[in-house]
Design a protein around this motif. Structure first.
Motif, PDB file in Angstrom:
ATOM      1  N   GLN A  62       0.446  -0.814   0.114  1.00 51.53           N
ATOM      2  CA  GLN A  62      -0.094   0.171   0.316  1.00 51.53           C
ATOM      3  C   GLN A  62       0.779   1.245   0.134  1.00 51.53           C
ATOM      4  O   GLN A  62       1.213   1.184   0.483  1.00 51.53           O
ATOM      5  N   MET A  63       0.669   2.376  -1.071  1.00 50.57           N
ATOM      6  CA  MET A  63       1.089   3.211  -0.983  1.00 50.57           C
ATOM      7  C   MET A  63       0.116   4.627  -0.548  1.00 50.57           C
ATOM      8  O   MET A  63       0.793   5.995  -1.064  1.00 50.57           O
ATOM      9  N   SER A 114       3.145  -1.384   9.135  1.00 51.19           N
ATOM     10  CA  SER A 114       3.970  -0.003   8.077  1.00 51.19           C
ATOM     11  C   SER A 114       2.426   0.483   7.186  1.00 51.19           C
ATOM     12  O   SER A 114       3.040   1.715   6.931  1.00 51.19           O
ATOM     13  N   THR A 115       2.560   0.335   6.626  1.00 55.76           N
ATOM     14  CA  THR A 115       2.075  -0.314   4.778  1.00 55.76           C
ATOM     15  C   THR A 115       0.967  -0.363   4.714  1.00 55.76           C
ATOM     16  O   THR A 115       0.269   0.560   3.945  1.00 55.76           O
ATOM     17  N   GLU A 116       0.244  -1.118   5.570  1.00 57.22           N
ATOM     18  CA  GLU A 116      -0.708  -1.651   5.235  1.00 57.22           C
ATOM     19  C   GLU A 116      -1.910  -1.561   6.199  1.00 57.22           C
ATOM     20  O   GLU A 116      -1.706  -2.041   6.868  1.00 57.22           O
ATOM     21  N   ASN A 153       4.280   4.908   7.723  1.00 58.74           N
ATOM     22  CA  ASN A 153       3.613   5.209   6.659  1.00 58.74           C
ATOM     23  C   ASN A 153       2.931   6.511   6.527  1.00 58.74           C
ATOM     24  O   ASN A 153       1.795   6.345   7.224  1.00 58.74           O
ATOM     25  N   THR A 154       3.138   7.687   5.456  1.00 51.48           N
ATOM     26  CA  THR A 154       2.494   9.026   6.160  1.00 51.48           C
ATOM     27  C   THR A 154       0.543   8.340   6.160  1.00 51.48           C
ATOM     28  O   THR A 154      -0.280   8.710   6.683  1.00 51.48           O
ATOM     29  N   HIS A 155       0.361   7.308   4.983  1.00 51.33           N
ATOM     30  CA  HIS A 155      -1.248   7.354   5.047  1.00 51.33           C
ATOM     31  C   HIS A 155      -1.635   6.471   5.821  1.00 51.33           C
ATOM     32  O   HIS A 155      -3.035   6.816   6.116  1.00 51.33           O
ATOM     33  N   ILE A 156      -0.951   5.738   6.596  1.00 47.87           N
ATOM     34  CA  ILE A 156      -1.061   4.959   7.568  1.00 47.87           C
ATOM     35  C   ILE A 156      -1.027   5.896   8.699  1.00 47.87           C
ATOM     36  O   ILE A 156      -2.343   5.915   9.788  1.00 47.87           O
ATOM     37  N   ARG A 157      -0.944   6.943   9.478  1.00 50.34           N
ATOM     38  CA  ARG A 157      -0.718   7.790  10.163  1.00 50.34           C
ATOM     39  C   ARG A 157      -2.067   8.521   9.730  1.00 50.34           C
ATOM     40  O   ARG A 157      -2.677   8.477  10.882  1.00 50.34           O
ATOM     41  N   GLU A 158      -2.519   8.911   8.893  1.00 44.12           N
ATOM     42  CA  GLU A 158      -3.401   9.553   8.701  1.00 44.12           C
ATOM     43  C   GLU A 158      -4.432   8.533   8.897  1.00 44.12           C
ATOM     44  O   GLU A 158      -6.033   9.058   9.076  1.00 44.12           O
TER      45      GLU A 158
END
Length: 248
Positions: A62-63, A114-116, A153-158
């Motif tokens: 996931q990105m 961290s990505t998913e 990653n940024t999207h996980i934190r969001e």
């Protein structure tokens, strides 16, 4: 879902990665062929071979909140670990070395949550480390205490913040985060190295300019052509060489 059969030329990263193929499903792994310091760039997600995936699968990374990546390379054989040797920074399309550094023979792993956010195929982790988190289903199904201390990653934190606001739970804490502290230490060291190199380059350039004009210093500190010689100041000797760049 059966393991994905490679459709790319192998090996795809022969200089840095050794793939060990095992007959049992989902037991193949990757080993490092290089030695690198903490947070060095191990590899990059390049396009091609990477491509955007229409939907998530066990073979994608996931990105973004709604974006997924087909690796289309031997990077697919980098497994999960709760004590990973690599960081998948999909925000910046980099694979970084973890805070412990990397040496030849180390298994290449990263922390899947961290990505998913939500994994297509959850599984029971068997990494056997003291940090093992058990069932790995994505960051969505993990507690904040299970995620603290990991690069996310940024999207996980969001997405975690969206979840927090929806549920009224406490924010993810970065206090005493070993990864954040290691990154700060690495940045501090890098700043000192850059400042020392900048000072050395300036001194060398000044020396070269003086030698080029055939100016030689006399015993009283004056050049033979009348120019005065200025030695390194205390700032150059102490402050700049020590890396006195302002830090947050």
């Amino acid at each position: 879902m059966a393991p994905l059969k490679p459709h790319w030329p192998q090996p795809s990263h022969p200089g840095i990665q050794e793939v060990v193929i095992n007959e049992a499903e989902f037991t193949s792994k990757s080993l490092s062929k290089v030695s690198l310091p903490p947070f060095a760039v191990f590899s990059k997600f390049s396009f091609p071979p990477c491509s955007e995936a229409p939907e998530p699968t066990y073979a994608t990374v996931q990105m973004g909140k709604d974006k997924h990546l087909n690796l289309n390379s031997d990077l697919l054989y980098i497994n999960h670990s709760c004590d990973p040797s690599l960081i998948f920074d999909t925000t910046n399309f980099n694979i970084l070395v973890g805070p412990n550094g990397l040496k030849p023979g180390d298994e290449l792993t990263f922390f899947y949550p961290s990505t998913e956010w939500s994994m297509a195929q959850p599984f029971e982790c068997l990494c056997g480390t003291s940090r093992c988190r058990g069932t790995i289903a994505g960051a969505r199904d993990m507690t904040h205490s299970q995620l603290e201390g990991y690069w996310l990653n940024t999207h996980i934190r969001e997405l975690l913040e969206d979840q927090r606001l929806e549920n009224g739970t406490a924010a993810l804490s970065d206090s005493n985060d070993p990864t954040a502290q290691a990154l700060k230490d690495a940045l501090s060291h890098a700043e000192q190295v850059v400042e020392a190199a900048r000072t050395a380059l300036r001194t060398y350039a000044e020396s070269t300019a003086v030698n080029g004009s055939r100016c030689a210093p006399s015993t009283n500190g004056q050049f033979e052509n009348g120019l005065s010689h200025r030695g390194l100041t205390s700032r150059e000797l102490a402050g700049e060489m020590g890396g006195d760049t302002s830090r947050a």
